[in-house]
Design an enzyme around this catalytic site. Structure first.
Site, PDB file in Angstrom:
ATOM      1  N   SER A  92       0.827  -1.205   0.000  1.00  0.00           N
ATOM      2  CA  SER A  92       0.000   0.000   0.000  1.00  0.00           C
ATOM      3  C   SER A  92       0.860   1.253   0.000  1.00  0.00           C
ATOM      4  CB  SER A  92      -0.912   0.015   1.213  1.00  0.00           C
ATOM      5  OG  SER A  92      -1.637  -1.182   1.290  1.00  0.00           O
TER       6      SER A  92
HETATM    7  N1  SAH Z   1      -0.591  -4.676   4.018  1.00  0.00           N
HETATM    8  C1  SAH Z   1      -0.002  -5.172   2.816  1.00  0.00           C
HETATM    9  C2  SAH Z   1      -0.991  -5.027   1.678  1.00  0.00           C
HETATM   10  C3  SAH Z   1      -0.948  -6.174   0.773  1.00  0.00           C
HETATM   11  S1  SAH Z   1      -2.183  -6.163  -0.479  1.00  0.00           S
HETATM   12  C4  SAH Z   1       1.281  -4.447   2.511  1.00  0.00           C
HETATM   13  O1  SAH Z   1       1.411  -3.297   2.962  1.00  0.00           O
HETATM   14  O2  SAH Z   1       2.141  -4.987   1.852  1.00  0.00           O
HETATM   15  C5  SAH Z   1      -3.390  -7.241   0.201  1.00  0.00           C
HETATM   16  C6  SAH Z   1      -2.950  -8.622   0.560  1.00  0.00           C
HETATM   17  O3  SAH Z   1      -4.098  -9.326   0.999  1.00  0.00           O
HETATM   18  C7  SAH Z   1      -2.360  -9.431  -0.577  1.00  0.00           C
HETATM   19  O4  SAH Z   1      -1.110  -9.911  -0.199  1.00  0.00           O
HETATM   20  C8  SAH Z   1      -3.374 -10.569  -0.772  1.00  0.00           C
HETATM   21  O5  SAH Z   1      -2.786 -11.784  -1.162  1.00  0.00           O
HETATM   22  C9  SAH Z   1      -3.983 -10.683   0.606  1.00  0.00           C
HETATM   23  N2  SAH Z   1      -5.303 -11.294   0.659  1.00  0.00           N
HETATM   24  C10 SAH Z   1      -6.329 -11.164  -0.207  1.00  0.00           C
HETATM   25  N3  SAH Z   1      -7.386 -11.868   0.195  1.00  0.00           N
HETATM   26  C11 SAH Z   1      -7.032 -12.467   1.372  1.00  0.00           C
HETATM   27  C12 SAH Z   1      -7.711 -13.334   2.276  1.00  0.00           C
HETATM   28  N4  SAH Z   1      -8.960 -13.724   2.074  1.00  0.00           N
HETATM   29  N5  SAH Z   1      -7.028 -13.754   3.366  1.00  0.00           N
HETATM   30  C13 SAH Z   1      -5.757 -13.366   3.591  1.00  0.00           C
HETATM   31  N6  SAH Z   1      -5.068 -12.551   2.775  1.00  0.00           N
HETATM   32  C14 SAH Z   1      -5.703 -12.101   1.675  1.00  0.00           C
END
Ligand code: SAH
Length: 199
Positions: free
Chosen positions: A42
């Site tokens: 993000s």
């Molecule tokens: N906070 C993270 C944002 C990653 S983007 C950062 O700053 O890097 C969102 C993430 O959520 C992705 O890695 C994706 O694989 C994960 N995601 C999506 N659906 C999910 C679910 N149902 N359970 C766990 N993780 C999930």
């Protein structure tokens, strides 16, 4: 929560540590960046804002959904007592774990799976941070939120979502507040956009 403490840590945290080599050069941009598997880290200012809204305290147990790069996890682990973080893509979870452990961060517990179901064994959680967008607030997460708890979650469709602050008072009453408009990647699984047929 001590906002200065959070801001100092945020300013000292090198975002490039959470990026792959080919993208490290862009670490200082205040924008989302690719982390592989179609996912993104993000935008730093949004990570900071969401952490401020969540208000994690040292006595708190935090559940994070979407470990991703582990960048948001690092901020949460600094402000809270313990962080339980769930990621559905195994490679991302393992990489984040390795990075955070290299930084000496030990109060984080990792799970690979569908985070929209929460992490029952460790519930209730004082704080819940969801970093992928849901079509609806998962009931499981509402249930696993402690009284006097706070949850920050983007809710909406694939184009735009409302960043919502869900609070549960001492009697278990839920209140939902709209904070901002945001755009996140999809929360896959039961509460994702693609899996709903009632669009
Ligand atoms: N906070 C993270 C944002 C990653 S983007 C950062 O700053 O890097 C969102 C993430 O959520 C992705 O890695 C994706 O694989 C994960 N995601 C999506 N659906 C999910 C679910 N149902 N359970 C766990 N993780 C999930």
């Amino acid at each position: 929560m001590d906002f200065n403490l959070l801001e100092n840590y945020f300013n000292s945290l090198d975002r490039s540590l959470f990026l792959d080599d080919n993208i490290k050069g862009y670490a200082n941009l205040d924008s989302p960046l690719p982390i592989g598997f179609g996912q993104t880290i993000s935008q730093p200012s949004l990570v900071l804002e969401m952490t401020r809204i969540l208000k994690p305290e040292k006595k708190n147990k935090v559940l994070e959904i979407g470990t991703g790069s582990g960048y948001q996890t690092a901020l949460l682990s600094y402000m809270a007592g313990a962080v339980y973080t769930v990621e559905i893509i195994p490679e991302l979870s393992m990489k984040a774990k390795e990075r955070l452990q290299t930084l000496g961060i030990m109060n984080v517990f990792y799970k690979i799976g569908d985070g929209s179901l929460g992490w029952m064994e460790h519930s209730p959680f004082d704080r819940i941070m969801v970093t992928a967008a849901a079509k609806k607030i998962p009931l499981e997460l509402m249930d696993q939120l402690n009284v006097e708890g706070r949850m920050v979650i983007p809710v909406g469709d694939e184009y735009i979502q409302e960043l919502q602050l869900v609070t549960k008072d001492i009697n278990g009453e839920i209140n939902i507040q709209m904070i901002n408009l945001v755009r996140f990647v999809e929360l896959v699984g039961k509460y994702g956009w693609s899996s709903f047929d009632d669009k």
